[in-house]
Design a protein around this motif. Structure first.
Motif, PDB file in Angstrom:
ATOM      1  N   PRO A  47     -43.026  24.461 -24.786  1.00  0.00           N
ATOM      2  CA  PRO A  47     -41.612  24.728 -25.060  1.00  0.00           C
ATOM      3  C   PRO A  47     -40.941  25.552 -23.957  1.00  0.00           C
ATOM      4  CG  PRO A  47     -43.004  26.100 -26.441  1.00  0.00           C
ATOM      5  CD  PRO A  47     -43.908  25.130 -25.766  1.00  0.00           C
ATOM      6  N   ILE A  48     -39.639  25.379 -23.841  1.00  0.00           N
ATOM      7  CA  ILE A  48     -38.839  26.076 -22.839  1.00  0.00           C
ATOM      8  C   ILE A  48     -38.273  27.354 -23.447  1.00  0.00           C
ATOM      9  CG2 ILE A  48     -36.774  25.900 -21.385  1.00  0.00           C
ATOM     10  CD1 ILE A  48     -37.255  22.762 -21.608  1.00  0.00           C
ATOM     11  N   GLY A  49     -38.658  28.504 -22.888  1.00  0.00           N
ATOM     12  CA  GLY A  49     -38.103  29.788 -23.320  1.00  0.00           C
ATOM     13  C   GLY A  49     -38.443  30.199 -24.728  1.00  0.00           C
ATOM     14  N   SER A  50     -39.560  29.711 -25.246  1.00  0.00           N
ATOM     15  CA  SER A  50     -39.916  29.992 -26.644  1.00  0.00           C
ATOM     16  C   SER A  50     -41.409  29.833 -26.860  1.00  0.00           C
ATOM     17  CB  SER A  50     -39.158  29.026 -27.567  1.00  0.00           C
ATOM     18  OG  SER A  50     -39.640  29.078 -28.899  1.00  0.00           O
ATOM     19  N   LYS A  51     -41.894  30.460 -27.933  1.00  0.00           N
ATOM     20  CA  LYS A  51     -43.248  30.162 -28.400  1.00  0.00           C
ATOM     21  C   LYS A  51     -43.255  28.759 -28.993  1.00  0.00           C
ATOM     22  CE  LYS A  51     -44.322  34.945 -29.790  1.00  0.00           C
ATOM     23  NZ  LYS A  51     -44.658  35.805 -30.955  1.00  0.00           N
ATOM     24  N   ARG A  52     -44.431  28.186 -29.167  1.00  0.00           N
ATOM     25  CA  ARG A  52     -44.531  26.902 -29.846  1.00  0.00           C
ATOM     26  C   ARG A  52     -44.029  27.045 -31.280  1.00  0.00           C
ATOM     27  NH1 ARG A  52     -50.142  23.866 -28.150  1.00  0.00           N
ATOM     28  NH2 ARG A  52     -49.527  22.592 -29.948  1.00  0.00           N
ATOM     29  N   VAL A  53     -43.457  25.984 -31.815  1.00  0.00           N
ATOM     30  CA  VAL A  53     -42.924  26.051 -33.170  1.00  0.00           C
ATOM     31  C   VAL A  53     -44.055  26.278 -34.178  1.00  0.00           C
ATOM     32  CG1 VAL A  53     -42.976  23.553 -33.698  1.00  0.00           C
ATOM     33  CG2 VAL A  53     -41.206  25.017 -34.723  1.00  0.00           C
ATOM     34  N   SER A  54     -45.261  25.878 -33.851  1.00  0.00           N
ATOM     35  CA  SER A  54     -46.410  26.133 -34.735  1.00  0.00           C
ATOM     36  C   SER A  54     -46.684  27.632 -34.849  1.00  0.00           C
ATOM     37  CB  SER A  54     -47.652  25.407 -34.216  1.00  0.00           C
ATOM     38  OG  SER A  54     -47.919  25.757 -32.873  1.00  0.00           O
ATOM     39  N   GLU A  55     -46.376  28.374 -33.789  1.00  0.00           N
ATOM     40  CA  GLU A  55     -46.535  29.835 -33.825  1.00  0.00           C
ATOM     41  C   GLU A  55     -45.381  30.480 -34.580  1.00  0.00           C
ATOM     42  OE1 GLU A  55     -47.712  31.726 -30.031  1.00  0.00           O
ATOM     43  OE2 GLU A  55     -47.848  29.683 -29.233  1.00  0.00           O
ATOM     44  N   LEU A  56     -44.167  29.955 -34.369  1.00  0.00           N
ATOM     45  CA  LEU A  56     -43.002  30.491 -35.077  1.00  0.00           C
ATOM     46  C   LEU A  56     -43.113  30.273 -36.586  1.00  0.00           C
ATOM     47  CD1 LEU A  56     -40.099  29.218 -32.757  1.00  0.00           C
ATOM     48  CD2 LEU A  56     -41.157  31.489 -32.779  1.00  0.00           C
ATOM     49  N   ALA A  57     -43.846  29.233 -36.980  1.00  0.00           N
ATOM     50  CA  ALA A  57     -43.966  28.874 -38.396  1.00  0.00           C
ATOM     51  C   ALA A  57     -44.993  29.710 -39.157  1.00  0.00           C
ATOM     52  CB  ALA A  57     -44.323  27.395 -38.524  1.00  0.00           C
ATOM     53  N   VAL A  58     -45.811  30.450 -38.445  1.00  0.00           N
ATOM     54  CA  VAL A  58     -46.857  31.244 -39.100  1.00  0.00           C
ATOM     55  C   VAL A  58     -46.231  32.241 -40.082  1.00  0.00           C
ATOM     56  CG1 VAL A  58     -48.669  32.968 -38.747  1.00  0.00           C
ATOM     57  CG2 VAL A  58     -48.484  31.023 -37.194  1.00  0.00           C
ATOM     58  N   GLY A  59     -46.709  32.202 -41.328  1.00  0.00           N
ATOM     59  CA  GLY A  59     -46.233  33.136 -42.347  1.00  0.00           C
ATOM     60  C   GLY A  59     -44.904  32.766 -42.988  1.00  0.00           C
TER      61      GLY A  59
END
Length: 426
Positions: A47-59
């Motif tokens: 991803p550009i300028g971000s963590k992977r969405v799988s990481e953002l989805a944690v919790g």
């Protein structure tokens, strides 16, 4: 020369003089080195300028994915399965709602959903269709830079994680589609859409195809995306066959900016001054109605002499695309009357489809439009001050009779895919 024009789900082949100017996006020649799935997966993994969405989805328990509706050729059969898999990678039990961004369009039907997303996903996932006129579905998020109220779908506001998917193409007043546009107008209240699409903003010379710099409509849209806390996007660029040729994922603004730069690099064409300009809205699903097809007419407008004739070929099997849009023209004596009336309307008094009416009126007040469409649209087109013609060939014959056999002809096979650098001031 033989030119193929997309029309509905078909291609119409038309013979034209060798002297014809052909304006096409370089996307027609662009050949990616990877498959559609590989391009999307690679974007999700990097991803550009971000963590992977799988990481953002944690919790996160309540996740909302905004997706495009039936009027947009986002290849969701390719993108959504990979997006869902990535989101669930580290959070398999999260609750996901797929919110269909209809903006101010009609609701997407079940058949259209299956056609767009695939039967398996429609059966197995939870979909909600945004309804912009339902005040009870909206949450207030403050004032836009323009002064209008920012009201968007509560489902998005209440989400633990809000993400979106879409595609990037030149847009005739927002500059480019994609990114922030999934929020406004995608899941906004009609009141918010009306304010953002007001006569003053539509008339601005900054609110044009391919331009984001100083664009007042884009400014409101970006603000809305920030206030909505849109956390991640997956946007793709597509070719004439609606296939993915590039994918951009990550920060809603940085990824979108990079995607716009890519699309701009392919889409810019040098304009011309033609007596006759032939264009289309790119075929299905973009040419289902007159409303959507105004987009490609703006590309033709940029290439036509002040008294030039525009030939628009769009299927329009779904009619006008907006009742208010239709009635505005039907009840007016001329397109000039429509334009003059709309330019006097204040932001707070904007009505449904006014923006589309304003742009079409601007074109019709300056150019004769010969419209090739499904015969079912004939009366509607005539009511809206355009001339219905059954085929492109017949329309060209009519235009040549009016402009002379030596008239300069230009064709834009896909008017929605180009950014025209006008040759001269119109």
């Amino acid at each position: 020369m033989l030119i193929k024009f997309p029309f509905g789900k078909e291609k119409i082949e038309v013979e034209l003089p060798d002297s014809t100017d052909v304006l096409e996006s370089k996307a027609t020649e662009y050949v990616p080195t990877k498959s559609q799935e590989e391009l999307v997966q690679e974007a999700l993994e990097n991803p550009i300028g971000s963590k992977r969405v799988s990481e953002l989805a944690v919790g996160k328990k309540n996740i909302v994915i905004i997706t495009s509706d039936h009027t947009r050729p986002v290849p969701s059969k390719v993108t959504l399965p990979l997006y869902l898999k990535e989101i669930r990678k580290n959070n398999p039990t999260c609750d996901i709602t797929i919110l269909i961004a209809t903006g101010f369009h009609r609701e997407t039907t079940k058949e259209e959903m299956i056609d767009k997303y695939g039967e398996d996903i429609v059966k197995s996932e939870k979909f909600v269709i945004h309804k912009s006129q339902n005040d009870e579905d909206m949450a207030y998020l403050g004032k836009l830079p323009s002064g209008g109220d920012l009201l968007i779908n509560k489902l998005a506001v209440e989400a633990d994680l809000l993400v979106s998917e879409g595609f990037i193409e030149p847009h005739f007043f927002a500059g480019f589609s994609g990114g922030r546009k999934s929020i406004l107008p995608g899941i906004a209240s009609q009141k918010t859409v009306f304010g953002n699409h007001c006569a003053k903003f539509i008339a601005s010379d900054k609110s044009r195809t391919g331009n984001l710099d100083g664009n007042p409509i884009h400014k409101d849209m970006e603000f809305a995306a920030k206030e909505a806390k849109l956390a991640f996007i997956l946007n793709v660029a597509i070719d004439a066959d609606k296939k993915v040729i590039a994918a951009f994922a990550g920060d809603p603004f940085k990824a979108h900016e990079e995607g716009c730069a890519f699309v701009k690099g392919l889409s810019v064409v040098e304009g011309t001054d033609a007596d006759i300009v032939i264009t289309t809205n790119g075929g299905y699903p973009l040419d289902q109605n007159i409303y959507q097809s105004v987009k490609s007419m703006t590309a033709a407008e940029a290439c036509a002499k002040p008294d030039g004739i525009i030939i628009e070929a769009s299927k329009c099997n779904d009619g006008h695309g907006g009742e208010s849009f239709y009635q505005t023209f039907k009840n007016a004596k001329s397109a000039q009357e429509v334009e003059d009336t709309i330019l006097k309307v204040k932001m707070e008094d904007t009505i449904a489809d006014q923006w589309e009416s304003q742009i079409l009126a601007r074109i019709l007040a300056r150019h004769e439009v010969l419209y090739v469409a499904d015969e079912s649209a004939k009366q509607i087109l005539e009511d809206m001050h355009m001339q219905y013609v059954p085929t492109i060939k017949e329309a060209l014959e009519i235009a040549l009779e009016k402009k002379g056999k030596n008239a300069k002809i230009a064709v834009i096979p896909e008017g929605i895919s180009v950014i025209v650098n006008p040759k001269s001031a119109k």
